[in-house]
Design a protein around this motif. Structure first.
Motif, PDB file in Angstrom:
ATOM      1  N   GLY A  47      -1.463   9.038  -7.685  1.00 13.05           N
ATOM      2  CA  GLY A  47      -1.918   8.940  -6.304  1.00 13.05           C
ATOM      3  C   GLY A  47      -1.899   7.541  -5.724  1.00 13.05           C
ATOM      4  N   PHE A  48      -1.289   6.575  -6.433  1.00 11.85           N
ATOM      5  CA  PHE A  48      -1.243   5.202  -5.941  1.00 11.85           C
ATOM      6  C   PHE A  48       0.138   4.905  -5.357  1.00 11.85           C
ATOM      7  CE2 PHE A  48      -4.372   5.273  -9.387  1.00 11.85           C
ATOM      8  CZ  PHE A  48      -5.487   4.772  -8.719  1.00 11.85           C
ATOM      9  N   THR A  49       0.182   4.450  -4.119  1.00 16.26           N
ATOM     10  CA  THR A  49       1.444   4.112  -3.465  1.00 16.26           C
ATOM     11  C   THR A  49       1.928   2.742  -3.928  1.00 16.26           C
ATOM     12  OG1 THR A  49       0.385   3.003  -1.593  1.00 16.26           O
ATOM     13  CG2 THR A  49       0.711   5.400  -1.427  1.00 16.26           C
ATOM     14  N   ASP A  50       3.202   2.453  -3.667  1.00 11.13           N
ATOM     15  CA  ASP A  50       3.733   1.126  -3.993  1.00 11.13           C
ATOM     16  C   ASP A  50       2.955   0.038  -3.261  1.00 11.13           C
ATOM     17  OD1 ASP A  50       5.589   2.310  -5.613  1.00 11.13           O
ATOM     18  OD2 ASP A  50       7.337   1.771  -4.407  1.00 11.13           O
ATOM     19  N   GLU A  51       2.569   0.310  -2.024  1.00 14.70           N
ATOM     20  CA  GLU A  51       1.803  -0.682  -1.266  1.00 14.70           C
ATOM     21  C   GLU A  51       0.455  -0.957  -1.926  1.00 14.70           C
ATOM     22  OE1 GLU A  51       0.039  -1.464   3.252  1.00 14.70           O
ATOM     23  OE2 GLU A  51       1.192   0.356   2.819  1.00 14.70           O
ATOM     24  N   MET A  52      -0.190   0.075  -2.416  1.00 10.32           N
ATOM     25  CA  MET A  52      -1.461  -0.096  -3.114  1.00 10.32           C
ATOM     26  C   MET A  52      -1.269  -0.902  -4.388  1.00 10.32           C
ATOM     27  SD  MET A  52      -2.872   3.786  -2.530  1.00 10.32           S
ATOM     28  CE  MET A  52      -4.429   3.607  -3.413  1.00 10.32           C
ATOM     29  N   LEU A  53      -0.175  -0.677  -5.090  1.00 14.43           N
ATOM     30  CA  LEU A  53       0.094  -1.412  -6.323  1.00 14.43           C
ATOM     31  C   LEU A  53       0.415  -2.871  -6.026  1.00 14.43           C
ATOM     32  CD1 LEU A  53       2.202   1.235  -8.280  1.00 14.43           C
ATOM     33  CD2 LEU A  53      -0.248   0.751  -8.455  1.00 14.43           C
ATOM     34  N   ARG A  54       1.186  -3.129  -4.965  1.00  7.79           N
ATOM     35  CA  ARG A  54       1.479  -4.518  -4.595  1.00  7.79           C
ATOM     36  C   ARG A  54       0.204  -5.271  -4.228  1.00  7.79           C
ATOM     37  NH1 ARG A  54       6.295  -2.280  -2.384  1.00  7.79           N
ATOM     38  NH2 ARG A  54       5.241  -1.869  -0.403  1.00  7.79           N
ATOM     39  N   ASP A  55      -0.736  -4.564  -3.625  1.00  9.38           N
ATOM     40  CA  ASP A  55      -1.988  -5.199  -3.219  1.00  9.38           C
ATOM     41  C   ASP A  55      -2.829  -5.627  -4.413  1.00  9.38           C
ATOM     42  OD1 ASP A  55      -3.839  -6.006  -1.148  1.00  9.38           O
ATOM     43  OD2 ASP A  55      -5.126  -4.352  -1.825  1.00  9.38           O
ATOM     44  N   ARG A  56      -2.565  -5.057  -5.582  1.00 11.93           N
ATOM     45  CA  ARG A  56      -3.303  -5.462  -6.785  1.00 11.93           C
ATOM     46  C   ARG A  56      -2.796  -6.787  -7.332  1.00 11.93           C
ATOM     47  NH1 ARG A  56      -7.346  -4.200  -5.877  1.00 11.93           N
ATOM     48  NH2 ARG A  56      -7.973  -4.854  -7.963  1.00 11.93           N
ATOM     49  N   ILE A  57      -1.625  -7.220  -6.931  1.00  8.20           N
ATOM     50  CA  ILE A  57      -1.025  -8.435  -7.479  1.00  8.20           C
ATOM     51  C   ILE A  57      -1.887  -9.626  -7.126  1.00  8.20           C
ATOM     52  CG2 ILE A  57       0.974  -9.974  -7.366  1.00  8.20           C
ATOM     53  CD1 ILE A  57       2.702  -7.480  -6.870  1.00  8.20           C
ATOM     54  N   GLY A  58      -2.280 -10.377  -8.142  1.00  9.92           N
ATOM     55  CA  GLY A  58      -3.127 -11.553  -7.958  1.00  9.92           C
ATOM     56  C   GLY A  58      -4.595 -11.291  -8.185  1.00  9.92           C
ATOM     57  N   ALA A  59      -4.966 -10.016  -8.360  1.00 12.26           N
ATOM     58  CA  ALA A  59      -6.374  -9.671  -8.560  1.00 12.26           C
ATOM     59  C   ALA A  59      -6.814  -9.994  -9.989  1.00 12.26           C
ATOM     60  CB  ALA A  59      -6.602  -8.190  -8.269  1.00 12.26           C
ATOM     61  N   VAL A  60      -8.111 -10.095 -10.176  1.00 15.65           N
ATOM     62  CA  VAL A  60      -8.674 -10.272 -11.510  1.00 15.65           C
ATOM     63  C   VAL A  60      -8.471  -8.982 -12.302  1.00 15.65           C
ATOM     64  CG1 VAL A  60     -10.801 -10.735 -12.796  1.00 15.65           C
ATOM     65  CG2 VAL A  60     -10.370 -11.892 -10.623  1.00 15.65           C
ATOM     66  N   PHE A  61      -8.164  -9.122 -13.595  1.00 19.39           N
ATOM     67  CA  PHE A  61      -7.855  -7.980 -14.450  1.00 19.39           C
ATOM     68  C   PHE A  61      -8.974  -6.936 -14.430  1.00 19.39           C
ATOM     69  CE2 PHE A  61      -7.927  -5.983 -18.705  1.00 19.39           C
ATOM     70  CZ  PHE A  61      -6.686  -5.377 -18.689  1.00 19.39           C
ATOM     71  N   ALA A  62     -10.218  -7.382 -14.509  1.00 19.60           N
ATOM     72  CA  ALA A  62     -11.352  -6.449 -14.524  1.00 19.60           C
ATOM     73  C   ALA A  62     -11.421  -5.651 -13.227  1.00 19.60           C
ATOM     74  CB  ALA A  62     -12.658  -7.212 -14.750  1.00 19.60           C
ATOM     75  N   ASP A  63     -11.056  -6.277 -12.110  1.00 16.11           N
ATOM     76  CA  ASP A  63     -11.051  -5.569 -10.827  1.00 16.11           C
ATOM     77  C   ASP A  63      -9.965  -4.499 -10.790  1.00 16.11           C
ATOM     78  OD1 ASP A  63     -13.135  -7.119  -9.978  1.00 16.11           O
ATOM     79  OD2 ASP A  63     -11.916  -8.459  -8.743  1.00 16.11           O
ATOM     80  N   ASP A  64      -8.825  -4.784 -11.436  1.00 17.63           N
ATOM     81  CA  ASP A  64      -7.758  -3.792 -11.537  1.00 17.63           C
ATOM     82  C   ASP A  64      -8.265  -2.513 -12.192  1.00 17.63           C
ATOM     83  OD1 ASP A  64      -5.551  -4.801 -10.296  1.00 17.63           O
ATOM     84  OD2 ASP A  64      -4.488  -5.368 -12.109  1.00 17.63           O
ATOM     85  N   ILE A  65      -8.936  -2.661 -13.311  1.00 18.65           N
ATOM     86  CA  ILE A  65      -9.408  -1.490 -14.052  1.00 18.65           C
ATOM     87  C   ILE A  65     -10.391  -0.685 -13.206  1.00 18.65           C
ATOM     88  CG2 ILE A  65     -10.545  -0.702 -16.166  1.00 18.65           C
ATOM     89  CD1 ILE A  65      -9.598  -3.242 -17.522  1.00 18.65           C
ATOM     90  N   ARG A  66     -11.295  -1.378 -12.530  1.00 19.22           N
ATOM     91  CA  ARG A  66     -12.253  -0.673 -11.666  1.00 19.22           C
ATOM     92  C   ARG A  66     -11.543   0.032 -10.515  1.00 19.22           C
ATOM     93  NH1 ARG A  66     -15.607  -5.195 -13.027  1.00 19.22           N
ATOM     94  NH2 ARG A  66     -14.770  -6.401 -11.282  1.00 19.22           N
ATOM     95  N   PHE A  67     -10.511  -0.608  -9.961  1.00 18.94           N
ATOM     96  CA  PHE A  67      -9.777  -0.005  -8.853  1.00 18.94           C
ATOM     97  C   PHE A  67      -9.092   1.291  -9.286  1.00 18.94           C
ATOM     98  CE2 PHE A  67      -5.816   0.566  -6.463  1.00 18.94           C
ATOM     99  CZ  PHE A  67      -6.301   0.605  -5.161  1.00 18.94           C
ATOM    100  N   PHE A  68      -8.454   1.253 -10.443  1.00 24.52           N
ATOM    101  CA  PHE A  68      -7.688   2.411 -10.886  1.00 24.52           C
ATOM    102  C   PHE A  68      -8.558   3.532 -11.472  1.00 24.52           C
ATOM    103  CE2 PHE A  68      -4.169  -0.836 -11.508  1.00 24.52           C
ATOM    104  CZ  PHE A  68      -3.469  -0.442 -10.386  1.00 24.52           C
ATOM    105  N   PHE A  69      -9.673   3.167 -12.113  1.00 23.70           N
ATOM    106  CA  PHE A  69     -10.421   4.167 -12.880  1.00 23.70           C
ATOM    107  C   PHE A  69     -11.892   4.320 -12.474  1.00 23.70           C
ATOM    108  CE2 PHE A  69      -7.006   2.536 -15.597  1.00 23.70           C
ATOM    109  CZ  PHE A  69      -6.268   3.710 -15.746  1.00 23.70           C
TER     110      PHE A  69
END
Length: 222
Positions: A47-69
């Motif tokens: 359910g994640f678009t390419d735009e949503m994935l590009r927006d994760r670039i540069g984020a803190v790793f821990a924030d990535d996990i919270r965003f996805f899960f």
């Protein structure tokens, strides 16, 4: 952790240019989006678009996990980290590319007497691997990865405390970079060609639309 390379000694420098990596030097989406797709597909997170994935670039790793899960972030952390190692690094080695004119710009800044450093939300080891894949590692004397505090402001503070430059500037493409510069009392240059979203920067911010404009902007700031 701060990495110092090629005999560079910690001390006082007249002019320090600190760079973000993703979206500033590195066209990270070239490998990040395919890597995210493989990782999330294997973890049945859809359910994640390419735009949503590009927006994760540069984020803190821990924030990535919270965003996805979300609330399942902690239970998914180990598997996510394992798949990052499996897919992200392989994609990076094969597909990493700089933005146009990056290497010639770094060469020009070194010739003008700037000391170059990197400050990123990734770990120092991953940053070093990315710079190696991009074939620009030798231009940088220092690499500052994310610190235990988990903020770019603190990571930049650690870098400046160690190097003690007479003057420094932060160059980046996201609000993390702007906040870090502000919190540490140094100027900031926004890279509008990167992954920043509309509204992250204002008309008052110094900015460039391609990296080869950077030496001119820096010289105007002196």
């Amino acid at each position: 952790m701060l990495y110092a390379f090629w005999g560079a000694a910690l001390g006082s420098f007249k002019r320090l240019a600190v760079f973000d990596v993703d979206g500033t030097l590195n066209r990270t989406e070239e490998y990040a989006v395919p890597a995210y797709r493989k990782i999330l597909g294997e973890m049945n997170a859809e359910g994640f678009t390419d735009e949503m994935l590009r927006d994760r670039i540069g984020a803190v790793f821990a924030d990535d996990i919270r965003f996805f899960f979300g609330s399942r972030a902690e239970e998914k952390r180990e598997e996510f980290e394992r798949l990052i190692g499996k897919y992200w690094m392989k994609e990076m080695e094969e597909k990493a590319r700089t933005f146009p004119h990056t290497e010639e710009t770094l060469r020009e800044l070194k010739a003008k007497g700037y000391t170059l450093a990197v400050c990123s939300n990734a770990g120092s080891g991953e940053i070093a691997l990315a710079l190696h894949a991009l074939q620009i590692k030798d231009y940088f004397s220092y690499i500052q990865g994310i610190t235990e505090e988990g903020t770019k402001s603190r990571s930049l503070s650690r870098l400046l405390e160690e190097i003690k430059p007479e003057w420094a500037v932060m160059v980046g493409d996201r609000f993390y970079d702007k906040e870090a510069a502000r919190d540490n009392g140094i100027p900031f240059i926004a890279c509008l060609y990167g992954y920043g979203k509309e509204g992250e920067f204002s008309e008052e911010d110094l900015s460039i639309t391609e990296i080869r404009q950077l030496p001119f902007v820096l010289e105007k700031m002196k």
